[in-house]
Scaffold this active site. Structure first.
Site, PDB file in Angstrom:
ATOM      1  N   GLY A  17      69.698  21.651 -33.521  1.00 21.42           N
ATOM      2  CA  GLY A  17      68.851  21.421 -34.685  1.00 21.42           C
ATOM      3  C   GLY A  17      67.664  20.516 -34.460  1.00 21.42           C
ATOM      4  O   GLY A  17      66.937  20.612 -33.464  1.00 21.42           O
ATOM      5  N   TYR A 193      78.088  12.422 -48.210  1.00 19.70           N
ATOM      6  CA  TYR A 193      76.937  12.667 -47.323  1.00 19.70           C
ATOM      7  C   TYR A 193      75.681  11.991 -47.880  1.00 19.70           C
ATOM      8  O   TYR A 193      74.983  11.273 -47.164  1.00 19.70           O
ATOM      9  CB  TYR A 193      76.710  14.175 -47.162  1.00 19.70           C
ATOM     10  CG  TYR A 193      75.432  14.519 -46.424  1.00 19.70           C
ATOM     11  CD1 TYR A 193      75.346  14.403 -45.036  1.00 19.70           C
ATOM     12  CD2 TYR A 193      74.297  14.940 -47.125  1.00 19.70           C
ATOM     13  CE1 TYR A 193      74.157  14.714 -44.364  1.00 19.70           C
ATOM     14  CE2 TYR A 193      73.115  15.252 -46.456  1.00 19.70           C
ATOM     15  CZ  TYR A 193      73.042  15.139 -45.080  1.00 19.70           C
ATOM     16  OH  TYR A 193      71.868  15.437 -44.420  1.00 19.70           O
TER      17      TYR A 193
HETATM   18  P1  NAP Z   1      72.742  19.682 -36.786  1.00 17.95           P
HETATM   19  O1  NAP Z   1      72.030  20.795 -36.125  1.00 17.95           O
HETATM   20  O2  NAP Z   1      74.140  19.894 -37.253  1.00 17.95           O
HETATM   21  O3  NAP Z   1      72.673  18.426 -35.824  1.00 17.95           O
HETATM   22  C1  NAP Z   1      73.517  17.330 -35.994  1.00 17.95           C
HETATM   23  C2  NAP Z   1      73.769  16.695 -34.652  1.00 17.95           C
HETATM   24  O4  NAP Z   1      74.637  15.574 -34.862  1.00 17.95           O
HETATM   25  C3  NAP Z   1      74.463  17.624 -33.658  1.00 17.95           C
HETATM   26  O5  NAP Z   1      73.879  17.408 -32.398  1.00 17.95           O
HETATM   27  C4  NAP Z   1      75.890  17.104 -33.689  1.00 17.95           C
HETATM   28  O6  NAP Z   1      76.612  17.309 -32.476  1.00 17.95           O
HETATM   29  C5  NAP Z   1      75.637  15.628 -33.878  1.00 17.95           C
HETATM   30  N1  NAP Z   1      76.850  14.901 -34.255  1.00 17.95           N
HETATM   31  C6  NAP Z   1      77.693  15.165 -35.274  1.00 17.95           C
HETATM   32  N2  NAP Z   1      78.712  14.299 -35.257  1.00 17.95           N
HETATM   33  C7  NAP Z   1      78.519  13.474 -34.215  1.00 17.95           C
HETATM   34  C8  NAP Z   1      79.242  12.399 -33.656  1.00 17.95           C
HETATM   35  N3  NAP Z   1      80.409  11.988 -34.179  1.00 17.95           N
HETATM   36  N4  NAP Z   1      78.747  11.761 -32.576  1.00 17.95           N
HETATM   37  C9  NAP Z   1      77.587  12.180 -32.028  1.00 17.95           C
HETATM   38  N5  NAP Z   1      76.856  13.205 -32.487  1.00 17.95           N
HETATM   39  C10 NAP Z   1      77.330  13.855 -33.561  1.00 17.95           C
HETATM   40  O7  NAP Z   1      71.949  19.192 -38.081  1.00 17.95           O
HETATM   41  P2  NAP Z   1      70.390  18.878 -38.351  1.00 17.95           P
HETATM   42  O8  NAP Z   1      70.029  19.605 -39.572  1.00 17.95           O
HETATM   43  O9  NAP Z   1      69.599  19.050 -37.123  1.00 17.95           O
HETATM   44  O10 NAP Z   1      70.465  17.343 -38.746  1.00 17.95           O
HETATM   45  C11 NAP Z   1      69.802  16.333 -38.029  1.00 17.95           C
HETATM   46  C12 NAP Z   1      69.392  15.232 -38.981  1.00 17.95           C
HETATM   47  O11 NAP Z   1      68.440  15.735 -39.907  1.00 17.95           O
HETATM   48  C13 NAP Z   1      70.531  14.656 -39.814  1.00 17.95           C
HETATM   49  O12 NAP Z   1      70.396  13.249 -39.866  1.00 17.95           O
HETATM   50  C14 NAP Z   1      70.307  15.243 -41.188  1.00 17.95           C
HETATM   51  O13 NAP Z   1      70.817  14.410 -42.205  1.00 17.95           O
HETATM   52  C15 NAP Z   1      68.790  15.297 -41.212  1.00 17.95           C
HETATM   53  N6  NAP Z   1      68.250  16.229 -42.168  1.00 17.95           N
HETATM   54  C16 NAP Z   1      68.484  17.573 -42.044  1.00 17.95           C
HETATM   55  C17 NAP Z   1      67.954  18.428 -43.008  1.00 17.95           C
HETATM   56  C18 NAP Z   1      68.177  19.899 -42.936  1.00 17.95           C
HETATM   57  O14 NAP Z   1      67.708  20.604 -43.848  1.00 17.95           O
HETATM   58  N7  NAP Z   1      68.850  20.429 -41.895  1.00 17.95           N
HETATM   59  C19 NAP Z   1      67.187  17.916 -44.066  1.00 17.95           C
HETATM   60  C20 NAP Z   1      66.991  16.546 -44.139  1.00 17.95           C
HETATM   61  C21 NAP Z   1      67.504  15.717 -43.197  1.00 17.95           C
HETATM   62  P3  NAP Z   1      77.401  18.678 -32.152  1.00 17.95           P
HETATM   63  O15 NAP Z   1      76.348  19.605 -31.629  1.00 17.95           O
HETATM   64  O16 NAP Z   1      78.398  18.247 -31.121  1.00 17.95           O
HETATM   65  O17 NAP Z   1      78.020  19.144 -33.412  1.00 17.95           O
END
Ligand code: NAP
Length: 322
Positions: A17, A193
């Site tokens: 992501g 969350y």
């Molecule tokens: P994502 O693709 O699920 O990425 C999350 C990452 O966090 C993955 O690399 C995951 O590892 C890792 N992770 C989860 N648990 C962990 C742990 N215990 N220790 C270390 N790493 C861990 O989600 P994303 O959407 O890119 O989210 C990234 C950030 O953007 C987050 O902070 C989220 O709140 C923020 N955000 C996202 C959105 C959206 O629309 N997607 C909007 C606003 C903000 P694994 O690959 O091993 O699972």
């Protein structure tokens, strides 16, 4: 920093992501990227899938849901002798359908433990490393989100409830079984969350108040846009995962690609226009071509200085820093 050494950034959750795309963007901009991930094989494959060249990055183990793992990561990072010039706290988990909480190895509700407490400890420990950076302006970036900010429409959605840390009585009670929520109330997984992301912004602002003047470090947060395709939604209904990106692309116009979101995170690390400390950046909810960033107003709770201090003290105690 030795003359031939690139600046170094640590990015948590860089295996997919937004974090992966931020890693790709920063490596392309000449940074050495430490991908701090819980699944090292997945992270290595992910780096290769986005074309990161050997020598531009390293994968190191970090499980934010384990305070021992956070400490171990910091020791191993220090042992490699690199400077630390930026830290991006990006990793997160989201469990919208859980009826009962899951727990971290330390016994805390898993989404707050991973998204807030693990990062809180990491920021505090790595602050010492960043103080030694020879960059004029090292930066610490913590990801926020629209659903944790009731000043915006997305933060007012009452499903299951808006973010609200209340009087933090759940944390004050030790945040272990039977406590499930920071406010000490009934478990609501989606709210956990939002609460954890509100903690991320409260922490960024408290870091700014405590350390910006004395260290010169820029502390900032961002809402990268609605990145509806990421694995963040992996624990949602399969139908939601199919419909959500289509809805965001065609109805709300809020959709942002993982690449654009990663570039935005990288901009906060490298670009002069993001040098303001204590700022929360957004590109808005409707994404138009060439959209400019602006400082988004934050909720009363996110800017509550006494709540930030209380959250800081309680978090420090829960992670063993007090
Ligand atoms: P994502 O693709 O699920 O990425 C999350 C990452 O966090 C993955 O690399 C995951 O590892 C890792 N992770 C989860 N648990 C962990 C742990 N215990 N220790 C270390 N790493 C861990 O989600 P994303 O959407 O890119 O989210 C990234 C950030 O953007 C987050 O902070 C989220 O709140 C923020 N955000 C996202 C959105 C959206 O629309 N997607 C909007 C606003 C903000 P694994 O690959 O091993 O699972």
């Amino acid at each position: 920093m030795p003359q031939n050494q690139k600046p170094t950034v640590v990015i948590t959750g860089a295996s997919s992501g937004v974090g992966l795309q931020a890693a790709r963007a920063l490596a392309q901009r000449g940074w050495y990227v430490v991908m701090a991930c819980r699944d090292m094989t997945k992270a290595e494959n992910a780096a290769q899938s986005v074309g990161m060249s050997l020598g531009t990055y390293a994968v190191m183990h970090l499980d934010l849901a384990s305070l021992d793992s956070v400490r171990d990561f910091v020791s191993k990072f220090r042992a490699n002798g690199r400077s630390l010039d930026a830290l991006v706290c990006n990793a997160a988990v989201y469990f919208p359908l859980l009826k009962e909480p899951q727990r971290s190895v330390d016994g805390y509700e898993l989404s707050v433990a991973t998204n807030h407490l693990g990062h809180f400890l990491l920021c505090n420990l790595m602050l010492e490393d960043m103080k030694k950076s020879s960059l004029k302006e090292p930066r610490m970036v913590i990801l926020g989100t629209v659903t944790a900010n009731p000043k915006e429409l997305g933060g007012k959605i009452p499903i299951p409830a808006p973010p609200d840390l209340g009087d933090l009585s759940g944390m004050e009670a030790g945040f272990k079984e039977p406590v499930t929520m920071i406010d000490g109330k009934q478990f609501k997984s989606g709210k956990a969350y939002k609460d954890s992301k509100l903690c991320n912004v409260l922490t960024m602002l408290e870091l700014h108040r405590r350390y910006h003047d004395s260290t010169g470090i820029t502390f900032s947060s961002l809402y990268p846009g609605c990145v509806a395709t990421t694995a963040l939604f992996r624990n949602h209904f399969p139908l939601f995962r199919t419909i959500f990106p289509i809805f965001q692309k065609n109805i709300t116009g809020g959709f942002v690609s993982e690449e654009v979101a990663g570039d935005r995170v990288a901009d906060l690390v490298t670009e002069p226009e993001f040098s303001k400390s204590g700022a929360y950046w957004s590109w808005g909810n409707r994404q138009k071509e060439g959209r400019q960033a602006f400082e988004q107003e934050l909720s009363d709770e996110a800017t509550d200085v006494s709540k930030a201090k209380k959250l800081w003290d309680l978090s420090a105690s829960l992670v063993g820093l007090a």
